[in-house]
Design a protein around this motif. Structure first.
Motif, PDB file in Angstrom:
ATOM      1  N   PRO B  66       0.895 -25.069  25.670  1.00  0.00           N
ATOM      2  CA  PRO B  66       1.156 -26.309  26.400  1.00  0.00           C
ATOM      3  C   PRO B  66       1.546 -27.446  25.461  1.00  0.00           C
ATOM      4  N   GLU B  67       2.201 -28.425  26.064  1.00  0.00           N
ATOM      5  CA  GLU B  67       2.556 -29.632  25.314  1.00  0.00           C
ATOM      6  C   GLU B  67       2.530 -30.805  26.272  1.00  0.00           C
ATOM      7  N   CYS B  68       1.922 -31.899  25.838  1.00  0.00           N
ATOM      8  CA  CYS B  68       1.843 -33.098  26.671  1.00  0.00           C
ATOM      9  C   CYS B  68       2.288 -34.293  25.843  1.00  0.00           C
ATOM     10  N   PRO B  69       3.586 -34.616  25.833  1.00  0.00           N
ATOM     11  CA  PRO B  69       4.089 -35.701  24.984  1.00  0.00           C
ATOM     12  C   PRO B  69       3.654 -37.077  25.456  1.00  0.00           C
ATOM     13  N   ASN B  70       3.385 -37.232  26.734  1.00  0.00           N
ATOM     14  CA  ASN B  70       2.892 -38.506  27.281  1.00  0.00           C
ATOM     15  C   ASN B  70       2.179 -38.209  28.594  1.00  0.00           C
ATOM     16  N   SER B  71       1.587 -39.215  29.166  1.00  0.00           N
ATOM     17  CA  SER B  71       0.733 -38.981  30.347  1.00  0.00           C
ATOM     18  C   SER B  71       1.516 -38.591  31.584  1.00  0.00           C
ATOM     19  N   SER B  72       2.850 -38.686  31.532  1.00  0.00           N
ATOM     20  CA  SER B  72       3.653 -38.353  32.713  1.00  0.00           C
ATOM     21  C   SER B  72       4.289 -36.978  32.639  1.00  0.00           C
ATOM     22  N   HIS B  73       4.304 -36.393  31.465  1.00  0.00           N
ATOM     23  CA  HIS B  73       5.020 -35.133  31.275  1.00  0.00           C
ATOM     24  C   HIS B  73       4.119 -34.053  30.688  1.00  0.00           C
ATOM     25  N   LEU B  74       4.329 -32.860  31.177  1.00  0.00           N
ATOM     26  CA  LEU B  74       3.568 -31.706  30.706  1.00  0.00           C
ATOM     27  C   LEU B  74       4.509 -30.512  30.658  1.00  0.00           C
ATOM     28  N   PHE B  75       4.423 -29.770  29.580  1.00  0.00           N
ATOM     29  CA  PHE B  75       5.256 -28.582  29.427  1.00  0.00           C
ATOM     30  C   PHE B  75       4.364 -27.360  29.207  1.00  0.00           C
ATOM     31  N   LEU B  76       4.910 -26.219  29.583  1.00  0.00           N
ATOM     32  CA  LEU B  76       4.268 -24.946  29.257  1.00  0.00           C
ATOM     33  C   LEU B  76       5.325 -24.059  28.623  1.00  0.00           C
ATOM     34  N   HIS B  77       5.180 -23.835  27.321  1.00  0.00           N
ATOM     35  CA  HIS B  77       6.142 -23.023  26.581  1.00  0.00           C
ATOM     36  C   HIS B  77       5.697 -21.561  26.634  1.00  0.00           C
ATOM     37  N   LEU B  78       6.660 -20.711  26.943  1.00  0.00           N
ATOM     38  CA  LEU B  78       6.383 -19.301  27.166  1.00  0.00           C
ATOM     39  C   LEU B  78       7.134 -18.448  26.153  1.00  0.00           C
ATOM     40  N   HIS B  79       6.461 -17.460  25.585  1.00  0.00           N
ATOM     41  CA  HIS B  79       7.179 -16.521  24.719  1.00  0.00           C
ATOM     42  C   HIS B  79       6.441 -15.200  24.679  1.00  0.00           C
ATOM     43  N   THR B  80       7.220 -14.135  24.643  1.00  0.00           N
ATOM     44  CA  THR B  80       6.703 -12.763  24.579  1.00  0.00           C
ATOM     45  C   THR B  80       5.706 -12.506  25.703  1.00  0.00           C
ATOM     46  N   LEU B  81       6.113 -12.840  26.931  1.00  0.00           N
ATOM     47  CA  LEU B  81       5.212 -12.657  28.065  1.00  0.00           C
ATOM     48  C   LEU B  81       5.143 -11.194  28.490  1.00  0.00           C
ATOM     49  N   GLN B  82       4.105 -10.891  29.265  1.00  0.00           N
ATOM     50  CA  GLN B  82       3.861  -9.548  29.766  1.00  0.00           C
ATOM     51  C   GLN B  82       4.102  -9.507  31.277  1.00  0.00           C
ATOM     52  N   PRO B  83       4.357  -8.346  31.839  1.00  0.00           N
ATOM     53  CA  PRO B  83       4.583  -8.270  33.301  1.00  0.00           C
ATOM     54  C   PRO B  83       3.441  -8.872  34.110  1.00  0.00           C
ATOM     55  N   GLU B  84       2.206  -8.763  33.628  1.00  0.00           N
ATOM     56  CA  GLU B  84       1.065  -9.315  34.391  1.00  0.00           C
ATOM     57  C   GLU B  84       1.041 -10.842  34.388  1.00  0.00           C
ATOM     58  N   ASP B  85       1.942 -11.450  33.629  1.00  0.00           N
ATOM     59  CA  ASP B  85       2.057 -12.909  33.636  1.00  0.00           C
ATOM     60  C   ASP B  85       2.915 -13.413  34.784  1.00  0.00           C
ATOM     61  N   SER B  86       3.523 -12.513  35.519  1.00  0.00           N
ATOM     62  CA  SER B  86       4.294 -12.918  36.695  1.00  0.00           C
ATOM     63  C   SER B  86       3.350 -13.551  37.702  1.00  0.00           C
ATOM     64  N   ALA B  87       3.669 -14.772  38.128  1.00  0.00           N
ATOM     65  CA  ALA B  87       2.775 -15.516  39.020  1.00  0.00           C
ATOM     66  C   ALA B  87       3.441 -16.831  39.384  1.00  0.00           C
ATOM     67  N   LEU B  88       2.755 -17.601  40.198  1.00  0.00           N
ATOM     68  CA  LEU B  88       3.163 -18.971  40.491  1.00  0.00           C
ATOM     69  C   LEU B  88       2.381 -19.889  39.548  1.00  0.00           C
ATOM     70  N   TYR B  89       3.091 -20.702  38.785  1.00  0.00           N
ATOM     71  CA  TYR B  89       2.444 -21.624  37.855  1.00  0.00           C
ATOM     72  C   TYR B  89       2.514 -23.019  38.447  1.00  0.00           C
ATOM     73  N   LEU B  90       1.346 -23.564  38.672  1.00  0.00           N
ATOM     74  CA  LEU B  90       1.233 -24.853  39.331  1.00  0.00           C
ATOM     75  C   LEU B  90       0.780 -25.911  38.332  1.00  0.00           C
ATOM     76  N   CYS B  91       1.422 -27.043  38.426  1.00  0.00           N
ATOM     77  CA  CYS B  91       1.026 -28.213  37.662  1.00  0.00           C
ATOM     78  C   CYS B  91       0.312 -29.169  38.625  1.00  0.00           C
ATOM     79  N   ALA B  92      -0.684 -29.871  38.122  1.00  0.00           N
ATOM     80  CA  ALA B  92      -1.387 -30.843  38.953  1.00  0.00           C
ATOM     81  C   ALA B  92      -1.740 -32.059  38.107  1.00  0.00           C
ATOM     82  N   SER B  93      -2.014 -33.164  38.770  1.00  0.00           N
ATOM     83  CA  SER B  93      -2.462 -34.365  38.057  1.00  0.00           C
ATOM     84  C   SER B  93      -3.572 -35.022  38.861  1.00  0.00           C
ATOM     85  N   SER B  94      -4.376 -35.809  38.172  1.00  0.00           N
ATOM     86  CA  SER B  94      -5.398 -36.594  38.851  1.00  0.00           C
ATOM     87  C   SER B  94      -5.548 -37.922  38.141  1.00  0.00           C
TER      88      SER B  94
END
Lengths: 112, 115
Positions: B66-94
């Motif tokens: 993950p990377e969070c450059p500021n309070s408004s933005h969030l990233f999830l960097h992916l590399h060398t993933l596996q088939p079991e990583d297939s899913a819905l990835y949800l971002c949330a804030s509070s």
């Protein structure tokens, strides 16, 4: 770690019937939240319960928090087709950096 | 309109690819989260950022970064993933860093498929 069990996993009802989903935590909770996720959508916050024995109502939806703050329920009166979706409870034990622990959800299917 | 925007909505990638998921929140919140939602499993909290600092990492494999450059933005960097990583990835804030007792606002998610 904390576990939140939710039952039933699926519930089929005829339109107009009532619906209830139950949530049980392995630990005492600071608060519990409920979310609804429509098919193909994202979870949407419905309500938060904080006090022991608390009951809150939103139109046809009634939410309860148990006296021991370890269980909760959501009851829908006279279901409508717009109620279709998955209802999740999410518990928070408080303190530290622990976040919400979600139940698996109850999928509500309504037959017209 | 959720106030939390995720891109892309759908992503298909091979196991050797590198890609990134992006999340932006327009709600002025201080905490942001990544969740993984798989079929027949509860929502799994992956990472929590509070005021741009990572405060929780729930034993997530290092192929997720993950990377969070500021309070408004969030990233999830992916590399060398596996088939079991297939899913819905949800971002949330509070709103507050005390994220367990604040309503969370979710984005529409990125549906990830690993070939």
């Amino acid at each position: 770690g904390q576990q939140v069990m939710q039952i039933p996993q699926y519930q089929h009802v005829q339109e107009g019937e009532d619906f209830t989903t139950y949530c049980n935590s392995s630990t005492t909770l600071s608060n519990i939240q409920w979310y609804k996720q429509r098919p193909g959508g994202h979870p949407v916050f419905l309500i938060q319960l904080v006090k022991s024995g608390e009951v809150k109502k939103q139109k046809r939806l009634t939410f309860q928090f148990g006296e021991a703050k370890k269980n909760s329920s959501l009851h829908i009166t006279a279901t409508q087709t717009t109620d279709v979706g998955t209802y999740f409870c999410a518990g928070y034990s408080g303190g530290g950096a622990d976040g919400l622990t979600f139940g698996k959800g109850t999928h509500l299917i309504i037959q017209p | 309109e959720t106030g939390v925007t995720q891109t892309p909505r759908h992503l298909v990638m091979g196991m050797t690819n590198k890609k990134s998921l992006k999340c932006e929140q327009h709600l002025g919140h201080n905490a942001m989260y990544w969740y993984k939602q798989s079929a027949k499993k509860p929502l799994e909290l992956m990472f929590v950022y509070s005021l741009e600092e990572r405060v929780e990492n729930n034993s997530v494999p290092s192929r997720f970064s993950p990377e969070c450059p500021n309070s408004s933005h969030l990233f999830l960097h992916l590399h060398t993933l596996q088939p079991e990583d297939s899913a819905l990835y949800l971002c949330a804030s509070s709103q507050e860093p005390g994220h367990g007792n604040q309503p969370q606002h979710f984005g529409d998610g990125t549906r990830l498929s690993i070939l």
